[in-house]
Design an enzyme around this catalytic site. Structure first.
Site, mmCIF file in Angstrom:
data_model
loop_
_atom_site.group_PDB
_atom_site.id
_atom_site.type_symbol
_atom_site.label_atom_id
_atom_site.label_comp_id
_atom_site.label_asym_id
_atom_site.label_seq_id
_atom_site.Cartn_x
_atom_site.Cartn_y
_atom_site.Cartn_z
ATOM 1 N N GLU A 55 0.812 -1.224 0.000
ATOM 2 C CA GLU A 55 0.000 0.000 0.000
ATOM 3 C C GLU A 55 0.843 1.270 0.000
ATOM 4 O O GLU A 55 1.826 1.388 0.732
ATOM 5 C CB GLU A 55 -0.923 -0.003 1.218
ATOM 6 C CG GLU A 55 -1.960 1.108 1.189
ATOM 7 C CD GLU A 55 -3.166 0.759 2.019
ATOM 8 O OE1 GLU A 55 -4.098 0.157 1.450
ATOM 9 O OE2 GLU A 55 -3.178 1.064 3.225
ATOM 10 N N LYS A 57 0.533 5.071 0.886
ATOM 11 C CA LYS A 57 -0.285 6.090 1.555
ATOM 12 C C LYS A 57 0.601 7.018 2.363
ATOM 13 O O LYS A 57 1.580 6.593 2.974
ATOM 14 C CB LYS A 57 -1.358 5.451 2.442
ATOM 15 C CG LYS A 57 -0.860 4.611 3.616
ATOM 16 C CD LYS A 57 -2.046 4.095 4.414
ATOM 17 C CE LYS A 57 -1.611 3.148 5.527
ATOM 18 N NZ LYS A 57 -2.753 2.614 6.283
ATOM 19 N N LYS A 117 -7.859 2.535 -3.252
ATOM 20 C CA LYS A 117 -8.281 2.452 -1.846
ATOM 21 C C LYS A 117 -8.991 3.761 -1.489
ATOM 22 O O LYS A 117 -8.373 4.819 -1.384
ATOM 23 C CB LYS A 117 -7.048 2.249 -0.954
ATOM 24 C CG LYS A 117 -7.368 1.955 0.517
ATOM 25 C CD LYS A 117 -7.639 0.475 0.716
ATOM 26 C CE LYS A 117 -7.737 0.118 2.183
ATOM 27 N NZ LYS A 117 -6.435 0.094 2.861
ATOM 28 N N GLU A 166 -14.446 -5.443 1.950
ATOM 29 C CA GLU A 166 -13.814 -5.437 3.270
ATOM 30 C C GLU A 166 -14.850 -5.622 4.371
ATOM 31 O O GLU A 166 -15.889 -4.963 4.387
ATOM 32 C CB GLU A 166 -13.090 -4.105 3.484
ATOM 33 C CG GLU A 166 -12.418 -3.980 4.835
ATOM 34 C CD GLU A 166 -11.661 -2.679 4.980
ATOM 35 O OE1 GLU A 166 -10.649 -2.511 4.285
ATOM 36 O OE2 GLU A 166 -12.095 -1.817 5.777
ATOM 37 N N ASN A 187 -10.378 -6.500 7.777
ATOM 38 C CA ASN A 187 -9.631 -5.419 8.412
ATOM 39 C C ASN A 187 -9.419 -5.772 9.879
ATOM 40 O O ASN A 187 -10.386 -5.942 10.623
ATOM 41 C CB ASN A 187 -10.388 -4.099 8.274
ATOM 42 C CG ASN A 187 -9.521 -2.900 8.605
ATOM 43 O OD1 ASN A 187 -8.573 -3.005 9.383
ATOM 44 N ND2 ASN A 187 -9.845 -1.752 8.029
ATOM 45 N N GLU A 217 -5.855 -7.719 6.289
ATOM 46 C CA GLU A 217 -5.513 -6.303 6.153
ATOM 47 C C GLU A 217 -5.212 -5.705 7.529
ATOM 48 O O GLU A 217 -5.911 -5.981 8.494
ATOM 49 C CB GLU A 217 -6.684 -5.515 5.551
ATOM 50 C CG GLU A 217 -7.255 -6.044 4.258
ATOM 51 C CD GLU A 217 -8.488 -5.251 3.855
ATOM 52 O OE1 GLU A 217 -8.589 -4.056 4.202
ATOM 53 O OE2 GLU A 217 -9.376 -5.824 3.219
ATOM 54 N N SER A 218 -4.201 -4.867 7.589
ATOM 55 C CA SER A 218 -3.868 -4.055 8.774
ATOM 56 C C SER A 218 -3.106 -4.844 9.834
ATOM 57 O O SER A 218 -3.428 -5.998 10.140
ATOM 58 C CB SER A 218 -5.110 -3.441 9.433
ATOM 59 O OG SER A 218 -5.735 -2.518 8.577
#
Length: 249
Positions: A55, A57, A117, A166, A187, A217-218
């Site tokens: 990702e 960001k 995203k 998600e 997530n 994710e995360s």
């Protein structure tokens, strides 16, 4: 009000201005003239023991500024060298300091497929995603009702975009499990407390019996975290903060 509510309401307000500046009819007209190819995002993740969606960001509500010398093109090249299977690029402008331009710029220099995203709440954003070069869109179950998810999935398939749905909990997972072409992302961050727990992915994977690509994710900080998830038959990982900071080991 959670931060997610704030982001959605801000997105809704900004969409009004976007639609005035570039009407949906104009986007559709441009798309009809471009004949853009089908996204290959999902294909890039298939049948891999370890596939990383890396990702790009600049910031997030939980971490603040992640990258002071933010350069999306340089980061995309780093991720390619690192062996990423695909990219995720934040385009939400206010809470994540993202931009659609970042995605367009990176698209020009990479062969990796790209997930846009953002917080998709309107079909306008899906057409826009195709126009700016995204291969895949994110649909967040907690901000969409069942009818909206169905409508957005149908539109994504019409536009030949892949889609990652998600979820945060079992209730949301049950709502979207019947979308056989979807990638399902879990997530691990609680958006009310910002606490992260990798067991959220593990626990939901145990409950999920379908064959969809399943994405954690995360909160994935290192190879040990990946190995722990792989031990529970999770093989696709969306990693942002630790890669952006250069902390992943």
């Amino acid at each position: 009000m959670t931060i997610l509510n704030d982001i959605v309401e801000n997105t809704r307000a900004k969409l009004q201005a976007k639609k005035a500046e570039l009407p949906l009819e104009d986007i559709i007209s441009k798309l009809n003239g471009l004949n853009l190819p089908k996204g290959a995002f999902k294909e890039s993740l298939l049948n891999k023991d370890q596939a990383i969606i890396a990702e790009i960001k600049k910031a997030s509500p939980s971490a603040g500024i992640i990258s002071e010398d933010f350069d999306p093109i340089r980061k995309a090249k780093e991720y390619e060298d690192f062996g990423a299977s695909a990219l995720s690029i934040l385009t939400e402008e206010d809470f994540f300091q993202g931009s659609s331009q970042y995605l367009q710029d990176v698209k020009e220099i990479t062969s990796l497929p790209i997930l846009r995203k953002d917080f998709m709440i309107d079909e306008y954003q899906i057409y826009e995603a195709k126009l700016i070069g995204a291969d895949c869109i994110l649909l967040i179950a907690s901000v969409l009702n069942d009818e909206e998810i169905k409508s957005f999935v149908d539109l994504a398939e019409t536009l030949q975009l892949d889609y990652l749905i998600e979820v945060h909990d079992l209730e949301e997972l049950k709502r979207v499990g019947h979308f056989s072409n979807a990638m399902i992302g879990v997530n691990n961050r609680n958006l009310k407390t910002f606490n992260v727990d990798l067991n959220n992915s593990i626990n939901l994977k145990k409950e999920f019996k379908n064959n969809n690509i399943f994405v954690a994710e995360s909160g994935i900080k290192n190879q040990d975290d990946i190995n722990a998830l792989k031990a529970h038959d999770i093989h696709v990982f969306l990693i942002g903060e630790s890669l952006m900071k250069g902390d992943f080991a």
